[in-house]
Write a protein that holds these residues in place. Structure first.
Motif: not given
Length: 232
Positions: A67-96
């Motif tokens: 349960x913690x894995x799931x919550x933290x995984x979604x939070x970290x993904x949202x944080x990276x997208x919000x910071x504009x720190x998405x890996x350049x080989x994915x579009x930001x929306x796709x990465x989210x």
């Protein structure tokens, strides 16, 4: 799967792409996910040795940990997208949606495995399929992702599928037929992959992306464009 995860992230550290000076939340994230991997290996070993009583007791620890894995995984993904720190080989929306749907797929398959824990033939196979979805980030650190644009996401998908396919091959060698749990597991992973592509480019998907990045640096990033590559 555990070796893949360790290899993927250790390679990043060895190449200087990861640092212990990263924000604390990233270290928490790493400890939680590596802790789950260690617990998965331990549980597999206990079941294989027939230590079922301890395996079942630790199973409830695993359910809470997942349960913690799931919550933290979604939070970290949202944080990276919000910071504009998405890996350049994915579009930001796709990465989210790729990362979020990946951990949600893990949640669904693991929950189904827990529900079917008394049917060990289903339980262990669904657990393997769920664990396979968590190998995505590590696989992405091993594959030559910049060379796979715009099919990087599908490259990760095919690599992930090798783990349940190995289980299917083992079933075929042992009994001449693949257990139906494999079809449910691999089918779920395939549906998730299709959903990533469709929803990331849809109006509802882009609306959710906008809500995630609103007020953050990611708001200035085009959701369907690839970020500038640091290689050029």
């Amino acid at each position: 799967m555990a070796i893949t995860i360790v290899l993927g992230f250790a390679t990043q550290l060895a190449m200087g792409r990861s640092s212990f000076s990263s924000p604390a939340i990233l270290h928490v994230h790493a400890l939680v996910f590596f802790g789950w991997t260690a617990l998965f290996v331990l549980q597999t070993a206990l079941a294989g040795r027939g230590t079922i009583a301890l395996h079942r007791r630790l199973g409830w620890v695993g359910a809470a940990w997942a349960t913690v894995v799931v919550m933290l995984g979604i939070y970290m993904t949202a944080m990276m997208v919000r910071r504009g720190a998405v890996p350049f080989f994915f579009t930001p929306a796709y990465f989210l949606f790729m990362n979020s749907f990946g951990v949600l797929g893990f949640a669904g398959l693991t929950a189904a495995a827990i529900r079917l824990r008394r049917r060990t033939d289903w339980h262990r196979r669904l657990m393997i399929c769920g664990m396979a979805t968590l190998t995505g980030p590590a696989v992405g650190r091993i594959l030559p992702m910049p060379l796979m644009i715009p099919w990087a996401g599908w490259g990760v998908f095919f690599a992930i599928m090798l783990f349940p396919i190995a289980g299917i091959v083992m079933d075929l060698r042992r009994s001449g037929r693949a257990h139906p749990a494999w079809w449910w597991g691999t089918g779920t992973i395939f549906v998730i992959q299709i959903a990533m592509d469709v929803i990331a480019a849809s109006s509802p998907g882009l609306a959710l992306y906008d809500a995630v990045v609103k007020g953050g640096p990611g708001e200035q990033v085009q959701p369907l464009s690839y970020p500038t590559s640091p290689l050029f």
